[in-house]
Motif scaffolding. Structure first.
Motif, PDB file in Angstrom:
ATOM      1  N   MET A   1       3.893  -7.747 -36.615  1.00 43.98           N
ATOM      2  CA  MET A   1       2.894  -8.368 -36.163  1.00 43.98           C
ATOM      3  C   MET A   1       3.508  -9.115 -34.790  1.00 43.98           C
ATOM      4  O   MET A   1       4.665  -9.300 -34.571  1.00 43.98           O
ATOM      5  CB  MET A   1       2.768  -9.714 -37.239  1.00 43.98           C
ATOM      6  CG  MET A   1       1.892 -10.851 -36.374  1.00 43.98           C
ATOM      7  SD  MET A   1       1.524 -12.015 -37.264  1.00 43.98           S
ATOM      8  CE  MET A   1       0.617 -11.377 -38.374  1.00 43.98           C
ATOM      9  N   ASP A   2       2.498  -9.167 -33.729  1.00 49.13           N
ATOM     10  CA  ASP A   2       2.520  -9.518 -32.484  1.00 49.13           C
ATOM     11  C   ASP A   2       3.172 -11.123 -32.657  1.00 49.13           C
ATOM     12  O   ASP A   2       2.785 -11.960 -33.462  1.00 49.13           O
ATOM     13  CB  ASP A   2       1.250  -9.551 -31.815  1.00 49.13           C
ATOM     14  CG  ASP A   2       1.349 -10.132 -30.472  1.00 49.13           C
ATOM     15  OD1 ASP A   2       2.368 -10.777 -30.028  1.00 49.13           O
ATOM     16  OD2 ASP A   2       0.498  -9.392 -29.830  1.00 49.13           O
ATOM     17  N   ASP A   3       4.296 -11.281 -31.871  1.00 48.06           N
ATOM     18  CA  ASP A   3       4.922 -12.813 -31.937  1.00 48.06           C
ATOM     19  C   ASP A   3       3.821 -13.625 -31.327  1.00 48.06           C
ATOM     20  O   ASP A   3       3.863 -14.978 -31.660  1.00 48.06           O
ATOM     21  CB  ASP A   3       6.269 -12.673 -30.977  1.00 48.06           C
ATOM     22  CG  ASP A   3       7.317 -12.079 -31.759  1.00 48.06           C
ATOM     23  OD1 ASP A   3       7.272 -12.056 -33.028  1.00 48.06           O
ATOM     24  OD2 ASP A   3       8.461 -11.542 -31.152  1.00 48.06           O
ATOM     25  N   ASP A   4       2.961 -13.243 -30.365  1.00 50.70           N
ATOM     26  CA  ASP A   4       2.133 -14.133 -30.138  1.00 50.70           C
ATOM     27  C   ASP A   4       1.153 -15.141 -30.872  1.00 50.70           C
ATOM     28  O   ASP A   4       0.871 -15.961 -30.818  1.00 50.70           O
ATOM     29  CB  ASP A   4       1.040 -13.375 -28.779  1.00 50.70           C
ATOM     30  CG  ASP A   4       2.027 -13.289 -27.655  1.00 50.70           C
ATOM     31  OD1 ASP A   4       3.076 -13.830 -27.270  1.00 50.70           O
ATOM     32  OD2 ASP A   4       1.284 -12.429 -26.871  1.00 50.70           O
ATOM     33  N   LEU A   5       1.023 -13.917 -32.034  1.00 51.71           N
ATOM     34  CA  LEU A   5       0.042 -14.417 -33.124  1.00 51.71           C
ATOM     35  C   LEU A   5       0.875 -15.385 -33.994  1.00 51.71           C
ATOM     36  O   LEU A   5       0.403 -16.560 -34.462  1.00 51.71           O
ATOM     37  CB  LEU A   5      -0.424 -13.399 -34.015  1.00 51.71           C
ATOM     38  CG  LEU A   5      -1.465 -12.665 -33.345  1.00 51.71           C
ATOM     39  CD1 LEU A   5      -1.923 -11.496 -34.264  1.00 51.71           C
ATOM     40  CD2 LEU A   5      -2.730 -13.471 -33.022  1.00 51.71           C
ATOM     41  N   ARG A   6       2.254 -15.259 -34.202  1.00 54.72           N
ATOM     42  CA  ARG A   6       3.008 -15.939 -35.021  1.00 54.72           C
ATOM     43  C   ARG A   6       3.339 -17.686 -34.409  1.00 54.72           C
ATOM     44  O   ARG A   6       3.504 -18.530 -34.931  1.00 54.72           O
ATOM     45  CB  ARG A   6       4.437 -15.289 -35.099  1.00 54.72           C
ATOM     46  CG  ARG A   6       4.381 -14.485 -36.196  1.00 54.72           C
ATOM     47  CD  ARG A   6       5.844 -13.995 -36.480  1.00 54.72           C
ATOM     48  NE  ARG A   6       5.853 -12.688 -37.294  1.00 54.72           N
ATOM     49  CZ  ARG A   6       6.180 -11.528 -36.806  1.00 54.72           C
ATOM     50  NH1 ARG A   6       6.673 -11.412 -35.576  1.00 54.72           N
ATOM     51  NH2 ARG A   6       6.279 -10.555 -37.555  1.00 54.72           N
ATOM     52  N   THR A   7       3.260 -17.529 -32.987  1.00 52.51           N
ATOM     53  CA  THR A   7       3.705 -18.945 -32.323  1.00 52.51           C
ATOM     54  C   THR A   7       2.392 -19.438 -31.501  1.00 52.51           C
ATOM     55  O   THR A   7       2.514 -20.195 -30.663  1.00 52.51           O
ATOM     56  CB  THR A   7       4.697 -18.349 -31.472  1.00 52.51           C
ATOM     57  OG1 THR A   7       4.349 -17.652 -30.482  1.00 52.51           O
ATOM     58  CG2 THR A   7       6.076 -17.858 -31.994  1.00 52.51           C
ATOM     59  N   ALA A   8       1.229 -18.746 -31.896  1.00 54.01           N
ATOM     60  CA  ALA A   8       0.013 -19.231 -31.191  1.00 54.01           C
ATOM     61  C   ALA A   8      -0.119 -20.787 -31.330  1.00 54.01           C
ATOM     62  O   ALA A   8      -0.070 -21.449 -32.285  1.00 54.01           O
ATOM     63  CB  ALA A   8      -1.191 -18.571 -31.539  1.00 54.01           C
ATOM     64  N   THR A   9      -0.413 -21.334 -29.755  1.00 56.25           N
ATOM     65  CA  THR A   9      -0.937 -22.695 -30.018  1.00 56.25           C
ATOM     66  C   THR A   9      -2.145 -22.995 -29.214  1.00 56.25           C
ATOM     67  O   THR A   9      -2.269 -21.904 -28.311  1.00 56.25           O
ATOM     68  CB  THR A   9       0.086 -23.570 -29.383  1.00 56.25           C
ATOM     69  OG1 THR A   9       0.247 -23.213 -28.106  1.00 56.25           O
ATOM     70  CG2 THR A   9       1.264 -23.960 -30.099  1.00 56.25           C
ATOM     71  N   ALA A  64       2.920 -12.767 -42.528  1.00 52.17           N
ATOM     72  CA  ALA A  64       2.050 -11.508 -43.165  1.00 52.17           C
ATOM     73  C   ALA A  64       0.936 -11.314 -42.184  1.00 52.17           C
ATOM     74  O   ALA A  64       0.368 -10.073 -42.491  1.00 52.17           O
ATOM     75  CB  ALA A  64       1.869 -11.976 -44.712  1.00 52.17           C
ATOM     76  N   GLY A  65       0.456 -12.430 -41.541  1.00 46.70           N
ATOM     77  CA  GLY A  65      -0.793 -11.970 -40.797  1.00 46.70           C
ATOM     78  C   GLY A  65      -2.017 -11.989 -41.695  1.00 46.70           C
ATOM     79  O   GLY A  65      -3.139 -11.590 -41.312  1.00 46.70           O
ATOM     80  N   SER A  66      -1.745 -12.930 -42.725  1.00 46.31           N
ATOM     81  CA  SER A  66      -3.170 -12.968 -43.612  1.00 46.31           C
ATOM     82  C   SER A  66      -3.535 -14.668 -43.402  1.00 46.31           C
ATOM     83  O   SER A  66      -4.765 -14.945 -44.106  1.00 46.31           O
ATOM     84  CB  SER A  66      -2.789 -12.754 -45.011  1.00 46.31           C
ATOM     85  OG  SER A  66      -1.592 -13.701 -45.454  1.00 46.31           O
ATOM     86  N   TYR A  67      -2.929 -15.456 -42.919  1.00 40.85           N
ATOM     87  CA  TYR A  67      -3.242 -16.782 -42.956  1.00 40.85           C
ATOM     88  C   TYR A  67      -2.786 -17.445 -41.629  1.00 40.85           C
ATOM     89  O   TYR A  67      -1.455 -17.331 -41.567  1.00 40.85           O
ATOM     90  CB  TYR A  67      -2.994 -17.491 -44.283  1.00 40.85           C
ATOM     91  CG  TYR A  67      -3.521 -18.992 -44.660  1.00 40.85           C
ATOM     92  CD1 TYR A  67      -4.278 -18.937 -45.338  1.00 40.85           C
ATOM     93  CD2 TYR A  67      -2.877 -20.087 -43.888  1.00 40.85           C
ATOM     94  CE1 TYR A  67      -4.885 -20.354 -45.746  1.00 40.85           C
ATOM     95  CE2 TYR A  67      -3.215 -21.181 -44.015  1.00 40.85           C
ATOM     96  CZ  TYR A  67      -4.302 -21.272 -45.132  1.00 40.85           C
ATOM     97  OH  TYR A  67      -4.903 -22.581 -45.059  1.00 40.85           O
ATOM     98  N   PHE A  68      -3.596 -17.951 -40.791  1.00 44.76           N
ATOM     99  CA  PHE A  68      -2.990 -18.609 -39.615  1.00 44.76           C
ATOM    100  C   PHE A  68      -3.461 -20.099 -39.851  1.00 44.76           C
ATOM    101  O   PHE A  68      -4.614 -20.509 -39.444  1.00 44.76           O
ATOM    102  CB  PHE A  68      -3.356 -17.998 -38.408  1.00 44.76           C
ATOM    103  CG  PHE A  68      -3.108 -16.599 -38.261  1.00 44.76           C
ATOM    104  CD1 PHE A  68      -1.806 -16.569 -37.511  1.00 44.76           C
ATOM    105  CD2 PHE A  68      -3.752 -15.780 -38.666  1.00 44.76           C
ATOM    106  CE1 PHE A  68      -1.279 -15.187 -37.636  1.00 44.76           C
ATOM    107  CE2 PHE A  68      -3.314 -14.344 -38.836  1.00 44.76           C
ATOM    108  CZ  PHE A  68      -1.877 -14.112 -37.886  1.00 44.76           C
ATOM    109  N   GLY A  69      -2.517 -20.913 -40.293  1.00 48.36           N
ATOM    110  CA  GLY A  69      -2.931 -22.314 -40.201  1.00 48.36           C
ATOM    111  C   GLY A  69      -2.098 -23.197 -39.133  1.00 48.36           C
ATOM    112  O   GLY A  69      -1.109 -22.999 -38.873  1.00 48.36           O
TER     113      GLY A  69
END
Length: 184
Positions: A1-9, A64-69
Protein backbone atom coordinates in the motif's frame (compact mmCIF):
# COMPACT_ATOMS: atom_id res chain seq x y z
CA UNK A 1 0.00 0.00 0.00
CA UNK A 2 1.09 3.52 -0.76
CA UNK A 3 2.72 5.22 2.24
CA UNK A 4 0.77 8.40 1.42
CA UNK A 5 -2.46 6.55 2.24
CA UNK A 6 -1.07 5.16 5.50
CA UNK A 7 0.00 8.58 6.73
CA UNK A 8 -2.59 10.84 5.07
CA UNK A 9 -3.68 13.92 6.98
CA UNK A 10 -6.41 16.24 5.75
CA UNK A 11 -7.34 19.84 6.53
CA UNK A 12 -10.79 21.40 6.71
CA UNK A 13 -10.69 24.97 8.01
CA UNK A 14 -9.50 24.80 11.63
CA UNK A 15 -9.91 21.01 11.63
CA UNK A 16 -7.08 18.57 11.10
CA UNK A 17 -7.94 14.98 10.20
CA UNK A 18 -5.03 12.74 11.10
CA UNK A 19 -4.39 9.08 11.85
CA UNK A 20 -5.29 8.03 15.37
CA UNK A 21 -2.40 8.01 17.86
CA UNK A 22 -1.75 6.16 21.15
CA UNK A 23 -1.89 9.56 22.91
CA UNK A 24 -5.58 9.80 21.91
CA UNK A 25 -6.63 7.14 24.44
CA UNK A 26 -7.86 9.52 27.20
CA UNK A 27 -9.84 11.69 24.76
CA UNK A 28 -11.31 8.60 23.10
CA UNK A 29 -12.49 7.20 26.44
CA UNK A 30 -14.01 10.59 27.29
CA UNK A 31 -15.84 10.80 23.94
CA UNK A 32 -17.35 7.35 24.47
CA UNK A 33 -18.81 8.36 27.83
CA UNK A 34 -21.54 10.13 25.86
CA UNK A 35 -24.77 8.07 26.12
CA UNK A 36 -25.83 9.06 22.58
CA UNK A 37 -22.64 7.60 21.13
CA UNK A 38 -22.87 4.47 23.24
CA UNK A 39 -26.38 3.85 21.91
CA UNK A 40 -25.43 4.07 18.24
CA UNK A 41 -21.92 2.67 17.84
CA UNK A 42 -20.99 -1.01 17.55
CA UNK A 43 -17.76 -1.06 19.52
CA UNK A 44 -17.85 0.42 23.02
CA UNK A 45 -14.85 2.03 24.64
CA UNK A 46 -15.09 2.04 28.42
CA UNK A 47 -11.48 1.83 29.57
CA UNK A 48 -7.87 1.99 28.42
CA UNK A 49 -7.84 -1.63 27.19
CA UNK A 50 -10.95 -1.00 25.05
CA UNK A 51 -9.43 2.21 23.69
CA UNK A 52 -6.18 0.47 22.78
CA UNK A 53 -8.14 -2.29 21.01
CA UNK A 54 -10.19 0.37 19.17
CA UNK A 55 -6.96 2.05 18.02
CA UNK A 56 -5.46 -1.31 17.02
CA UNK A 57 -8.45 -2.07 14.77
CA UNK A 58 -8.05 1.30 13.04
CA UNK A 59 -4.30 0.81 12.59
CA UNK A 60 -4.75 -2.70 11.18
CA UNK A 61 -7.44 -1.44 8.81
CA UNK A 62 -5.20 1.34 7.58
CA UNK A 63 -2.31 -1.09 7.06
CA UNK A 64 -4.59 -3.46 5.13
CA UNK A 65 -6.12 -0.64 3.10
CA UNK A 66 -9.64 -1.59 4.20
CA UNK A 67 -10.37 1.12 6.78
CA UNK A 68 -9.06 4.67 7.02
CA UNK A 69 -10.04 6.25 10.32
CA UNK A 70 -9.09 9.83 11.10
CA UNK A 71 -9.09 11.60 14.44
CA UNK A 72 -10.65 15.03 13.92
CA UNK A 73 -8.89 17.64 16.02
CA UNK A 74 -9.55 21.37 16.27
CA UNK A 75 -6.36 23.36 15.74
CA UNK A 76 -8.05 26.46 17.20
CA UNK A 77 -8.53 24.54 20.46
CA UNK A 78 -4.95 23.28 20.88
CA UNK A 79 -5.63 20.06 18.99
CA UNK A 80 -8.66 19.02 21.06
CA UNK A 81 -10.28 15.81 19.77
CA UNK A 82 -13.70 16.75 18.38
CA UNK A 83 -14.61 13.73 16.28
CA UNK A 84 -13.84 10.83 14.00
CA UNK A 85 -14.39 10.16 10.30
CA UNK A 86 -13.71 6.93 8.45
CA UNK A 87 -13.64 5.43 5.00
CA UNK A 88 -14.56 1.74 5.10
CA UNK A 89 -13.99 -1.02 2.55
CA UNK A 90 -12.54 0.82 -0.46
CA UNK A 91 -11.90 -2.45 -2.35
CA UNK A 92 -10.44 -1.93 -5.81
CA UNK A 93 -12.95 -2.47 -8.59
CA UNK A 94 -16.09 -2.40 -6.44
CA UNK A 95 -16.85 1.22 -7.25
CA UNK A 96 -18.21 1.98 -3.80
CA UNK A 97 -17.22 2.31 -0.16
CA UNK A 98 -18.83 3.47 3.06
CA UNK A 99 -18.14 6.50 5.21
CA UNK A 100 -18.88 6.97 8.88
CA UNK A 101 -18.31 9.57 11.53
CA UNK A 102 -19.05 10.70 15.04
CA UNK A 103 -18.68 14.01 16.81
CA UNK A 104 -17.74 14.36 20.48
CA UNK A 105 -20.67 15.63 22.55
CA UNK A 106 -19.01 18.90 23.55
CA UNK A 107 -18.27 19.71 19.89
CA UNK A 108 -21.74 19.10 18.41
CA UNK A 109 -23.66 21.91 16.76
CA UNK A 110 -20.54 23.64 15.43
CA UNK A 111 -20.59 22.24 11.89
CA UNK A 112 -17.67 19.91 12.54
CA UNK A 113 -19.23 16.75 11.09
CA UNK A 114 -20.09 18.25 7.66
CA UNK A 115 -16.65 19.90 7.42
CA UNK A 116 -14.77 16.73 8.33
CA UNK A 117 -16.99 14.49 6.20
CA UNK A 118 -16.54 16.85 3.24
CA UNK A 119 -12.75 16.66 3.54
CA UNK A 120 -12.86 12.85 3.84
CA UNK A 121 -15.19 12.57 0.84
CA UNK A 122 -12.98 14.74 -1.39
CA UNK A 123 -9.89 12.80 -0.31
CA UNK A 124 -11.53 9.40 -0.87
CA UNK A 125 -12.68 10.23 -4.39
CA UNK A 126 -9.22 11.52 -5.26
CA UNK A 127 -7.14 8.86 -3.49
CA UNK A 128 -9.17 5.92 -4.80
CA UNK A 129 -10.12 7.21 -8.25
CA UNK A 130 -7.61 4.83 -9.82
CA UNK A 131 -9.35 1.93 -8.07
CA UNK A 132 -12.67 2.93 -9.64
CA UNK A 133 -14.29 4.54 -6.57
CA UNK A 134 -17.37 6.42 -7.80
CA UNK A 135 -19.86 6.12 -4.91
CA UNK A 136 -19.80 6.59 -1.15
CA UNK A 137 -22.58 5.38 1.15
CA UNK A 138 -23.40 6.85 4.55
CA UNK A 139 -25.57 4.67 6.79
CA UNK A 140 -27.29 5.69 10.02
CA UNK A 141 -30.14 4.65 12.27
CA UNK A 142 -33.58 5.83 11.23
CA UNK A 143 -34.11 7.83 14.42
CA UNK A 144 -30.89 9.85 13.99
CA UNK A 145 -32.17 13.13 12.55
CA UNK A 146 -28.83 14.86 13.14
CA UNK A 147 -27.09 12.35 10.86
CA UNK A 148 -29.67 13.01 8.14
CA UNK A 149 -28.86 16.72 8.36
CA UNK A 150 -25.10 16.05 8.23
CA UNK A 151 -25.55 13.77 5.21
CA UNK A 152 -27.58 16.37 3.33
CA UNK A 153 -25.16 19.22 4.21
CA UNK A 154 -22.31 17.03 2.95
CA UNK A 155 -23.93 16.29 -0.41
CA UNK A 156 -25.10 12.77 0.46
CA UNK A 157 -28.62 12.43 -0.92
CA UNK A 158 -31.18 10.14 0.69
CA UNK A 159 -31.30 6.83 -1.21
CA UNK A 160 -33.40 4.38 0.78
CA UNK A 161 -34.74 3.09 4.07
CA UNK A 162 -32.91 0.01 5.32
CA UNK A 163 -34.67 -2.69 7.35
CA UNK A 164 -33.62 -3.46 10.91
CA UNK A 165 -31.08 -6.25 11.22
CA UNK A 166 -28.86 -7.46 14.04
CA UNK A 167 -27.24 -5.91 15.91
CA UNK A 168 -29.48 -2.91 15.15
CA UNK A 169 -33.09 -3.09 16.42
CA UNK A 170 -34.18 -0.14 14.25
CA UNK A 171 -34.10 0.37 10.52
CA UNK A 172 -31.84 2.93 8.98
CA UNK A 173 -31.20 5.29 6.13
CA UNK A 174 -28.69 5.02 3.33
CA UNK A 175 -27.44 8.27 1.84
CA UNK A 176 -25.27 8.31 -1.28
CA UNK A 177 -22.76 10.65 -2.81
CA UNK A 178 -21.50 10.00 -6.33
CA UNK A 179 -18.17 11.21 -7.64
CA UNK A 180 -18.79 14.14 -9.94
CA UNK A 181 -17.50 14.04 -13.50
CA UNK A 182 -15.24 17.06 -12.89
CA UNK A 183 -13.36 15.48 -9.97
CA UNK A 184 -9.94 14.04 -10.88
Amino acid sequence: MDDDLRTATLAAGPLLLRPWLPDDVPALIEAYRDPAMRATLRMLVTDEADAQQWLRVRQEGREAGSYFGFAVVDRDLDGELVGNVALKYPAPGTGSAEVGYWTAARARGRGIAPQALGALTDWAFEAFAGDGLVQLDLLHRMNNDASCRVAEKSGYGFAEVLPARPPWPLGGHRHVRVRSQGVR
